[in-house]
Design an enzyme around this catalytic site. Structure first.
Site: not given
Ligand code: NAD
Ligand code: UGA
Length: 460
Positions: A32, A9, A37, A273
């Site tokens: 995945d 993802g 994807r 998140c």
């Molecule tokens: P996502 O939904 O984009 O991706 C997750 C993927 O895992 C999906 O493509 C799904 O098909 C796959 N999946 C599910 N079960 C599976 C399995 N058994 N084997 C293989 N693949 C499988 O999610 P994401 O945004 O990448 O987030 C993943 C984790 O990372 C979450 O815990 C999220 O909180 C954390 N995280 C996300 C962000 C972000 O910016 N999106 C940043 C930091 C941390």
């Molecule tokens: C956030 C964190 O910044 C990452 O460090 C973390 O890894 C991630 O969540 C996660 O765990 O998923 P992200 O959600 O991708 O990252 O983007 P941000 O830049 O944090 O923005 C989040 C939201 O807050 C957006 O809607 C953005 O527009 C809003 N935002 C951000 C504000 O309204 N004001 C600000 O000053 C900053």
């Protein structure tokens, strides 16, 4: 060394691409269960839009970076297995609406236990409740062949969407938690440190015990989101007092103890998140018997929900208390600029509020697909007779979106919006022509000069 990552993802794909890019001697396989994807990761049209990602993937893919649906083979061959699957808010049973749903994590643990023929390091890359590693270890040990040892590490990801490649290339820190009390645990930590050390300075690689690492991820997101809710709460007070929230943010941000980042008032934070991780923290506090702490953090979410609905109400009240049948141009649908991700985007909530009020939405976003917007708004593109949805129009051209509109709402801070010809937009709109700048990115004085009525967050 061979690495496998379960989950391709927004985190698994870019993170593994960067490891493969920086470490040509390590074979990285991202697996995945979602075939579409994986096919996209293997194509020129990657499933995740991130500036700079195409280049990184192009260099490593086929060399030492592979995308596959064959997760069992990938796990079997790997020395290190990252788990980067989703951990959404639970929607059923105990903890519904707050706790993290760990079913995907547990399924991964069962797969790993089933196919492993030798010792492995299992890395929690997903964001997880504190003490999840305990459950993971139990599942792994109960289901694996006798004598096979697993070391579980926590290595949460801190990248932000839209800047993922830069964040991965040059992170503030990399956090690795493990069993510091055992020799095998310390060895596992050292192995993962050695991977990141290929391109990250040692002082930025922090090692802790497992629970500190798991908890730090939730706390980091909670603190970041708290700053946004704090400044958004002040934006409402600014609107009542003729203070200007951007000036207040600038003034307080100059204090080095506060700092300037994450003080941009907005229509509300979105993204996959912040909300889910704070709700998870709230749930954990309750679970550990700390209701006061739970209430404290829940307020961050309550304030964010209020900010979103305050914005929709402002649109309705400004447009003479009715938007029934009125065209409203929405500029931006992604939860922030430079991403095609719409999870929890404020635009979705404001859009649904306006649809409930019978408005006609003309939506323009440079990266989000038409199908995604309809899905998020819980609407279908056509009615039963195949006629296009009469309440929602998706416009690749922002000028078309604004044509004939009563109001224009900026929902995402895309840079391209700043350079639009607002005189042309004004000429095409009904009068009075209203702009609601949910991101405070436009030149409001100039807009007023053109003739617009402007509502900005936290300003008179
Ligand atoms: P996502 O939904 O984009 O991706 C997750 C993927 O895992 C999906 O493509 C799904 O098909 C796959 N999946 C599910 N079960 C599976 C399995 N058994 N084997 C293989 N693949 C499988 O999610 P994401 O945004 O990448 O987030 C993943 C984790 O990372 C979450 O815990 C999220 O909180 C954390 N995280 C996300 C962000 C972000 O910016 N999106 C940043 C930091 C941390
Ligand atoms: C956030 C964190 O910044 C990452 O460090 C973390 O890894 C991630 O969540 C996660 O765990 O998923 P992200 O959600 O991708 O990252 O983007 P941000 O830049 O944090 O923005 C989040 C939201 O807050 C957006 O809607 C953005 O527009 C809003 N935002 C951000 C504000 O309204 N004001 C600000 O000053 C900053």
């Amino acid at each position: 060394m061979k690495i496998c990552c379960l989950g391709a993802g927004y985190v698994g794909g870019p993170t593994m691409a960067m490891i493969a890019y920086q470490c040509p001697d390590i074979t990285v396989t991202v697996a995945d269960i979602n075939e579409t994807r994986i096919n996209a990761w293997n194509s020129d049209d990657l499933p995740v839009f991130e500036p700079g990602l195409d280049e990184v993937v192009k260099v490593a893919r086929g060399r030492n970076l592979f995308f596959t649906t064959d997760k069992m083979k990938a796990i079997k061959e790997a020395d290190i297995v990252f788990v980067s699957v989703g951990t959404p808010t639970k929607t059923y049973g105990a903890g519904a609406g707050k706790a993290a749903d760990l079913k995907y994590i547990e399924l991964c643990a069962r797969d790993i236990a089933e196919v492993s023929e030798g010792p492995k390091i299992i890395v929690e890359k997903s964001t997880l409740p504190v003490r999840t590693a305990q459950g993971l270890k139990t599942v792994l040990e109960a289901n694996s062949r006798p004598g096979i040892e697993f070391q579980v590490l926590s290595n949460p990801e801190f990248l932000a969407e839209g800047t993922a490649v830069e964040d991965l290339r040059n992170p503030d820190r990399v956090l690795i938690g493990g069993d510091e009390d055992s020799e095998a645990g310390r060895e596992a930590i050292a192995t993962l440190v050695s991977v990141y050390a290929k391109w990250i300075q040692p002082e930025r690689i922090i090692t802790t015990n497992l629970w500190s690492s798991e908890l730090s991820k939730l706390v980091a997101n909670a603190f970041l989101a708290q700053r946004i809710s704090s400044i958004n709460s002040i934006s409402a007070l600014c609107e009542r007092t003729e203070a200007n929230v951007d000036q207040v943010a600038f003034a307080i941000g100059k204090d080095s103890r506060i700092g300037p980042k994450f003080l941009k008032a907005s229509v509300g934070f979105g993204g996959s998140c912040f909300q889910k991780d704070i709700l998870n923290l709230v749930y954990l506090c309750g679970h550990f018997g700390l209701p006061e702490v739970a209430d404290y953090w829940e307020q961050v979410i309550i304030m964010n929900d209020w900010q979103k609905s305050r914005f929709s109400q402002k649109i309705v009240s400004t447009l003479f208390n009715t938007v029934n049948g009125k065209r409203i141009a929405m500029f931006g649908f992604a939860f922030k600029k430079d991403t095609n991700d719409t999870r929890e985007t404020a635009a979705m909530y404001v859009g649904r509020d306006l649809l409930d009020e019978q408005a006609v939405l003309a939506i323009h976003d440079p990266k989000v697909s038409t199908q995604q917007i309809f899905k998020d708004l819980k609407e279908s593109e056509t009615d039963a007779e195949g006629k296009p949805n009469s309440q929602i129009e998706i416009c690749p051209d922002p000028y078309v979106a604004a044509k004939g509109a009563h109001g224009l709402a900026v929902m995402t801070e895309w840079d391209s919006f700043k350079d639009l010809d607002f005189k042309r937009i004004y000429d095409g709109m009904l009068k009075p022509a209203f702009v609601f700048d949910g991101r405070n990115i436009l030149d409001h004085a100039k807009l007023r000069e053109i003739g617009f009525e402007v509502y900005a967050i936290g300003k008179k």
